[in-house]
Scaffold this motif. Structure first.
Motif, PDB file in Angstrom:
ATOM      1  N   THR A 154       0.975  -1.132  -0.104  1.00 30.55           N
ATOM      2  CA  THR A 154      -0.126   0.113  -0.034  1.00 30.55           C
ATOM      3  C   THR A 154       1.154   1.273   0.054  1.00 30.55           C
ATOM      4  O   THR A 154       2.023   1.183   0.334  1.00 30.55           O
ATOM      5  CB  THR A 154      -0.808   0.228   1.168  1.00 30.55           C
ATOM      6  OG1 THR A 154      -0.253   0.273   2.328  1.00 30.55           O
ATOM      7  CG2 THR A 154      -1.802  -1.092   1.485  1.00 30.55           C
ATOM      8  N   GLY A 155       0.191   2.546  -0.427  1.00 31.58           N
ATOM      9  CA  GLY A 155       0.977   3.622  -0.356  1.00 31.58           C
ATOM     10  C   GLY A 155       0.100   4.747  -0.353  1.00 31.58           C
ATOM     11  O   GLY A 155      -1.198   4.793  -0.522  1.00 31.58           O
ATOM     12  N   ARG A 156       0.741   5.990  -0.375  1.00 33.70           N
ATOM     13  CA  ARG A 156      -0.109   6.989  -0.299  1.00 33.70           C
ATOM     14  C   ARG A 156      -0.255   7.757  -1.749  1.00 33.70           C
ATOM     15  O   ARG A 156      -0.710   8.876  -1.769  1.00 33.70           O
ATOM     16  CB  ARG A 156       0.824   8.222   0.545  1.00 33.70           C
ATOM     17  CG  ARG A 156       0.922   7.802   2.034  1.00 33.70           C
ATOM     18  CD  ARG A 156       2.011   8.568   2.852  1.00 33.70           C
ATOM     19  NE  ARG A 156       2.172   8.062   4.188  1.00 33.70           N
ATOM     20  CZ  ARG A 156       3.018   8.726   5.048  1.00 33.70           C
ATOM     21  NH1 ARG A 156       3.763   9.605   4.533  1.00 33.70           N
ATOM     22  NH2 ARG A 156       3.043   8.262   6.356  1.00 33.70           N
ATOM     23  N   ASP A 157      -0.487   6.855  -2.638  1.00 34.07           N
ATOM     24  CA  ASP A 157      -0.860   7.154  -3.938  1.00 34.07           C
ATOM     25  C   ASP A 157      -2.351   6.751  -4.253  1.00 34.07           C
ATOM     26  O   ASP A 157      -2.641   6.897  -5.544  1.00 34.07           O
ATOM     27  CB  ASP A 157       0.136   6.800  -4.943  1.00 34.07           C
ATOM     28  CG  ASP A 157       0.092   5.004  -4.870  1.00 34.07           C
ATOM     29  OD1 ASP A 157      -0.179   4.413  -3.962  1.00 34.07           O
ATOM     30  OD2 ASP A 157       0.760   4.781  -5.826  1.00 34.07           O
ATOM     31  N   GLY A 158      -3.052   6.213  -3.146  1.00 32.02           N
ATOM     32  CA  GLY A 158      -4.346   5.927  -3.324  1.00 32.02           C
ATOM     33  C   GLY A 158      -4.490   4.413  -4.100  1.00 32.02           C
ATOM     34  O   GLY A 158      -5.651   4.075  -4.306  1.00 32.02           O
ATOM     35  N   VAL A 159      -3.501   3.806  -3.831  1.00 34.93           N
ATOM     36  CA  VAL A 159      -3.615   2.279  -4.801  1.00 34.93           C
ATOM     37  C   VAL A 159      -2.998   1.290  -3.688  1.00 34.93           C
ATOM     38  O   VAL A 159      -1.829   1.633  -3.025  1.00 34.93           O
ATOM     39  CB  VAL A 159      -2.696   2.549  -5.966  1.00 34.93           C
ATOM     40  CG1 VAL A 159      -2.635   1.348  -6.521  1.00 34.93           C
ATOM     41  CG2 VAL A 159      -3.459   3.215  -7.069  1.00 34.93           C
ATOM     42  N   TYR A 160      -3.450   0.294  -3.651  1.00 33.74           N
ATOM     43  CA  TYR A 160      -2.683  -0.994  -3.252  1.00 33.74           C
ATOM     44  C   TYR A 160      -2.593  -2.063  -4.398  1.00 33.74           C
ATOM     45  O   TYR A 160      -3.528  -2.201  -5.254  1.00 33.74           O
ATOM     46  CB  TYR A 160      -3.338  -1.448  -2.164  1.00 33.74           C
ATOM     47  CG  TYR A 160      -4.783  -2.334  -2.318  1.00 33.74           C
ATOM     48  CD1 TYR A 160      -4.656  -3.723  -2.569  1.00 33.74           C
ATOM     49  CD2 TYR A 160      -6.107  -1.753  -2.167  1.00 33.74           C
ATOM     50  CE1 TYR A 160      -6.113  -4.417  -2.747  1.00 33.74           C
ATOM     51  CE2 TYR A 160      -7.056  -2.290  -2.587  1.00 33.74           C
ATOM     52  CZ  TYR A 160      -7.251  -3.574  -2.614  1.00 33.74           C
ATOM     53  OH  TYR A 160      -8.441  -4.395  -3.199  1.00 33.74           O
ATOM     54  N   GLN A 183      -6.720   8.603  -0.789  1.00 33.87           N
ATOM     55  CA  GLN A 183      -5.389   8.741  -1.623  1.00 33.87           C
ATOM     56  C   GLN A 183      -4.414   8.485  -0.656  1.00 33.87           C
ATOM     57  O   GLN A 183      -3.262   8.454  -0.875  1.00 33.87           O
ATOM     58  CB  GLN A 183      -5.204  10.292  -1.835  1.00 33.87           C
ATOM     59  CG  GLN A 183      -6.110  10.729  -2.910  1.00 33.87           C
ATOM     60  CD  GLN A 183      -5.653   9.885  -4.531  1.00 33.87           C
ATOM     61  OE1 GLN A 183      -4.503   9.601  -4.475  1.00 33.87           O
ATOM     62  NE2 GLN A 183      -6.670   9.646  -5.033  1.00 33.87           N
ATOM     63  N   TRP A 184      -4.747   8.003   0.703  1.00 37.73           N
ATOM     64  CA  TRP A 184      -3.628   7.777   1.836  1.00 37.73           C
ATOM     65  C   TRP A 184      -4.210   6.499   2.274  1.00 37.73           C
ATOM     66  O   TRP A 184      -4.620   6.546   3.243  1.00 37.73           O
ATOM     67  CB  TRP A 184      -3.680   8.947   2.981  1.00 37.73           C
ATOM     68  CG  TRP A 184      -2.312   8.812   3.752  1.00 37.73           C
ATOM     69  CD1 TRP A 184      -1.912   7.848   4.257  1.00 37.73           C
ATOM     70  CD2 TRP A 184      -1.382  10.024   4.196  1.00 37.73           C
ATOM     71  NE1 TRP A 184      -0.586   8.224   5.320  1.00 37.73           N
ATOM     72  CE2 TRP A 184      -0.573   9.460   4.984  1.00 37.73           C
ATOM     73  CE3 TRP A 184      -1.697  11.330   3.936  1.00 37.73           C
ATOM     74  CZ2 TRP A 184       0.336  10.467   5.589  1.00 37.73           C
ATOM     75  CZ3 TRP A 184      -0.629  12.140   4.378  1.00 37.73           C
ATOM     76  CH2 TRP A 184       0.166  11.651   5.111  1.00 37.73           C
ATOM     77  N   ILE A 185      -3.634   5.448   1.757  1.00 41.56           N
ATOM     78  CA  ILE A 185      -3.587   4.141   2.152  1.00 41.56           C
ATOM     79  C   ILE A 185      -2.752   3.696   3.154  1.00 41.56           C
ATOM     80  O   ILE A 185      -1.508   3.761   2.949  1.00 41.56           O
ATOM     81  CB  ILE A 185      -3.987   2.981   1.132  1.00 41.56           C
ATOM     82  CG1 ILE A 185      -5.068   3.545   0.205  1.00 41.56           C
ATOM     83  CG2 ILE A 185      -4.356   1.716   1.604  1.00 41.56           C
ATOM     84  CD1 ILE A 185      -5.095   2.763  -0.901  1.00 41.56           C
ATOM     85  N   GLU A 186      -3.063   3.089   4.348  1.00 37.54           N
ATOM     86  CA  GLU A 186      -2.053   2.621   5.151  1.00 37.54           C
ATOM     87  C   GLU A 186      -1.658   1.407   5.701  1.00 37.54           C
ATOM     88  O   GLU A 186      -0.741   0.852   5.696  1.00 37.54           O
ATOM     89  CB  GLU A 186      -2.271   3.652   6.809  1.00 37.54           C
ATOM     90  CG  GLU A 186      -2.296   5.019   7.011  1.00 37.54           C
ATOM     91  CD  GLU A 186      -0.709   5.396   7.030  1.00 37.54           C
ATOM     92  OE1 GLU A 186       0.037   4.464   7.383  1.00 37.54           O
ATOM     93  OE2 GLU A 186      -0.376   6.410   7.032  1.00 37.54           O
ATOM     94  N   GLU A 187      -2.923   0.523   5.283  1.00 44.38           N
ATOM     95  CA  GLU A 187      -2.611  -0.842   5.772  1.00 44.38           C
ATOM     96  C   GLU A 187      -3.610  -1.576   5.283  1.00 44.38           C
ATOM     97  O   GLU A 187      -4.982  -1.009   5.009  1.00 44.38           O
ATOM     98  CB  GLU A 187      -2.607  -0.929   7.291  1.00 44.38           C
ATOM     99  CG  GLU A 187      -2.336  -2.421   7.689  1.00 44.38           C
ATOM    100  CD  GLU A 187      -2.299  -2.381   9.319  1.00 44.38           C
ATOM    101  OE1 GLU A 187      -2.437  -3.434  10.127  1.00 44.38           O
ATOM    102  OE2 GLU A 187      -2.016  -1.236  10.080  1.00 44.38           O
TER     103      GLU A 187
END
Length: 680
Positions: A154-160, A183-187
């Motif tokens: 995951t990332g802070r680009d809104g995509v996993y 846009q901010w995916i953590e886990e």
């Protein structure tokens, strides 16, 4: 600093601590702790992160069976390192004393000596085996998870993203975008009931998004990201702790009984615009499963199974790479170059629609009784193409008219028979009907993951609605033919054999890059309808001729019989199309004819927005209706048909219809028309 489960050690008494230091050096420390004793720390490995401005890792996890370490860094890259359980520090053990700040080794002289840093040179500095640089953009990787043999990042680009390990290399299978604005995916959290929870921040809220329901199940105001936080859920309650303005805040929510009951889960959020049948799977102890692919106005593509016993449609995978509506799908059956098993269904899936975007995937579906749906589906993203992305790469673009950003792909068709010995490399070719009046040909090299525009023509000068490619085989060679239909009711027939051969040569010499070629003028143009052609199908007869059936906005059906002839010498043989027979059935339906199939040379099936499915008998000079069935799907967009041989040897025809819903029908075809009623 980051923590990860230590490979080969019990998680309740040990953990792996990864620490990034100067010059991109990352240390792996095994920390073992027992009640009443000081923790024991052992240096297990040293790793060198790739050079970048912010050179530290953000997350990590181990692959114990492969003896590998996967980590993400602040630059958004995903890294793969070797790790061996035999790696040891020169010192057998260290202790943490003085409040847990100093790494020490205990000796008989009672002197305390920092051991791990002094003896770390005994371990070699490992470089990454595989690097996916900037996979999640410049904002960093937030988490790495292992689930059922796959790697999820995951990332802070809104995509996993879902990845796999192949020959000690990281390989991206597909990416997912949970919902708009997140846009901010953590886990990621995989639940015991098969759901996937995406944890992240949307604006100033902490959000928990459910992959199963496709909606937020929890939204907690906290001020947004850039803060320490922790989330835990159980059947009894949910707890979210975070730091805000230096204060530790706690949010607790007791579980409440769900008052909402889903009677029938939706496949898409909006209208289904296209459908294709991938095939059927036989699962031991289960009924036959039909696998379909659908595209929708909600910008997603769904791979689903339909059980003949339960009659329930169960989604297997959702593909969310499109930024606009999905209008058309195309399948190229057969195994690829990825080393897939021979069992199950394997195909290349092409999807296209708004914003002149094409996506290509490799699908593999196989029976798996361990899955809830009894079918497992693996999706690998192969390539993508957008016209506006390639505009800046064009030469002399100041002399050209820039493509319309609103261009839509209305129809796709895989050119059959192109992976032959006649071509130097195994390129597959794809024909596309475009709303800007062009017919475009694309080439795909799956091994290199390249999708290239190779030829185009603006012959129609208006929106092209349908395209269909077919292969004519003759003694000594093959001819690749193409049929395209536009909004003025015209149907054009092209010979694209030469452009495909020239494009294959150019791609082979230029290593996958070329300027688009021009298509020759069509061989024949037939004015079949008075307005747009919404459905098109071609079938070859036993005599080597071709039946072309089409349906229009005005409710009419047109059928023409074509014969392919050769003119010129044997060495310079050209293609000539002759129209042997034409017949039309005006007002065959009361609304647009959006689906048509030639089941046999004497049998046609048509479907319309008037919700009627009609079977037609083709006779010399006329079409005679055999039967009509009303279906339940409003605003019909497309149909797909296939043959089914029953156990008793009876041949049945099946069809699936899509629009404001999905419906599958099965029936037999009678060769006799219904009796005519006598006039009073």
């Amino acid at each position: 600093l980051s923590w990860a489960p230590s490979p080969g050690l019990p998680p309740d008494t040990s953990a792996a601590l990864l620490a990034s230091g100067p010059d991109g050096e990352m240390l792996w420390l095994d920390v073992t702790y027992r009640p009443g004793q000081a923790p024991c720390v052992r240096l297990m490995g040293r790793y060198l992160l790739p050079p970048c401005k912010q050179r530290w890792h953000t997350c990590a996890t181990f692959l114990p069976q492969e003896k590998l370490l996967v980590c993400g860094d602040r630059r958004g890259s995903l890294l793969l390192f070797p790790c061996s359980s035999s790696s040891r520090c020169a010192a057998e053990s260290t202790s943490i004393v003085n409040g847990g700040t100093d790494l020490v080794i205990e000796e008989s002289s009672n002197e305390l000596e920092p051991s791990c840093l002094l003896h770390k040179e005994a371990l070699s500095l490992e470089s990454p085996l595989s690097v996916l640089f900037g996979l999640h953009g410049k904002t960093g990787v937030t988490s790495v998870t292992i689930h059922r043999g796959y790697i999820y990042s995951t990332g802070r680009d809104g995509v996993y993203r879902q990845l796999r390990l192949r020959d000690q290399q990281l390989e991206v299978l597909q990416k997912h975008r949970p919902c708009k604005g997140l846009q901010w995916i953590e886990e990621l959290r995989f639940t015991s009931d098969g759901d996937l929870l995406v944890l992240g921040f949307h604006a100033d809220n902490f959000v928990v998004w459910s992959h199963r329901t496709g909606e937020n199940i929890r939204c907690i105001p906290c001020g947004g990201g850039h803060r320490s936080w922790s989330y835990c859920s159980s059947p009894l309650a949910e707890v979210f702790a975070f730091i805000k303005s230096g204060d530790v805040m706690l949010y607790r929510c007791e579980a409440e009984p769900c008052e909402q009951q889903v009677l029938l889960a939706s496949l898409h959020g909006r209208e289904i615009t296209c459908v294709r049948r991938l095939g059927a799977l036989e699962v031991p102890g289960q009924a036959t499963f039909n696998v379909f692919v659908t595209g929708s106005e909600d910008t997603t593509v769904c791979v689903l199974v339909l059980s003949e016993n339960s009659r329930a449609a169960v989604p297997l995978a959702r593909l969310s790479d499109h930024i606009s509506s999905v209008r058309t799908l195309a399948l190229a059956m057969g195994p690829g170059d990825e080393g897939f098993d021979d069992e199950g269904l394997s195909a290349l899936l092409f999807s296209a629609g708004g914003r002149a975007q094409i996506e290509c995937y490799r699908l593999l579906c196989a029976g798996d009784t361990a899955c809830e749906s009894a079918v497992a589906c693996q999706v690998m993203h192969v390539a993508s193409h957008r016209l506006d992305k390639h505009w800046e790469q064009k030469k002399n673009r100041h002399k050209l008219v820039k493509m319309d950003p609103e261009t839509r792909y209305m129809s796709l068709s895989v050119v059959p028979g192109t992976s032959t010995k006649q071509l130097p490399t195994p390129w597959k070719f794809l024909a596309a009907a475009c709303s800007d009046g062009s017919v475009r040909i694309f080439g795909l090299l799956e091994a290199a993951r390249k999708l290239v525009l190779v030829a185009e023509s603006f012959h129609h000068q208006r929106c092209v609605l349908k395209v269909e490619a077919f292969l004519h085989t003759r003694a000594g060679g093959e001819r690749h033919l193409l049929c395209s239909a536009a909004t003025d009711g015209s149907i054009a027939f092209w010979d694209i054999t030469g452009p495909i051969a020239d494009a294959a040569d150019a791609l082979h010499q230029a290593e996958g890059e070329m300027q688009p070629l021009g298509l020759d003028a069509p061989l024949v143009t037939v004015m079949a309808h008075s307005c747009g052609v919404n459905s098109l199908h071609i079938r070859q007869t036993a005599q080597g001729q071709y039946l072309v059936a089409s349906g229009s906005d005005d409710g009419s059906i047109h059928v023409c019989l074509l014969e392919v002839a050769l003119d010129g010498g044997e060495g310079l043989a050209g293609t000539c199309l002759q129209v042997l027979e034409r017949l039309s059935r005006p007002c065959a339906h009361a609304a647009h004819v959006t689906g048509i199939r030639v089941l046999r040379p004497d049998l046609l099936l048509s479907a319309s927005v008037d919700q009627r499915l009609t079977l037609w008998k083709r006779r010399p000079g006329e079409l005679v209706p055999l039967s009509t069935t009303f279906f339940h799907v409003p605003d019909l967009a497309e149909l797909d048909c296939w043959e089914l041989l029953e156990a008793g040897g009876e041949l049945r025809y099946c069809c699936v219809l899509c629009g404001q819903g999905l419906e599958m029908l099965r029936g037999t075809a009678s060769s006799k028309p219904p009796p005519q009623e006598e006039a009073p």
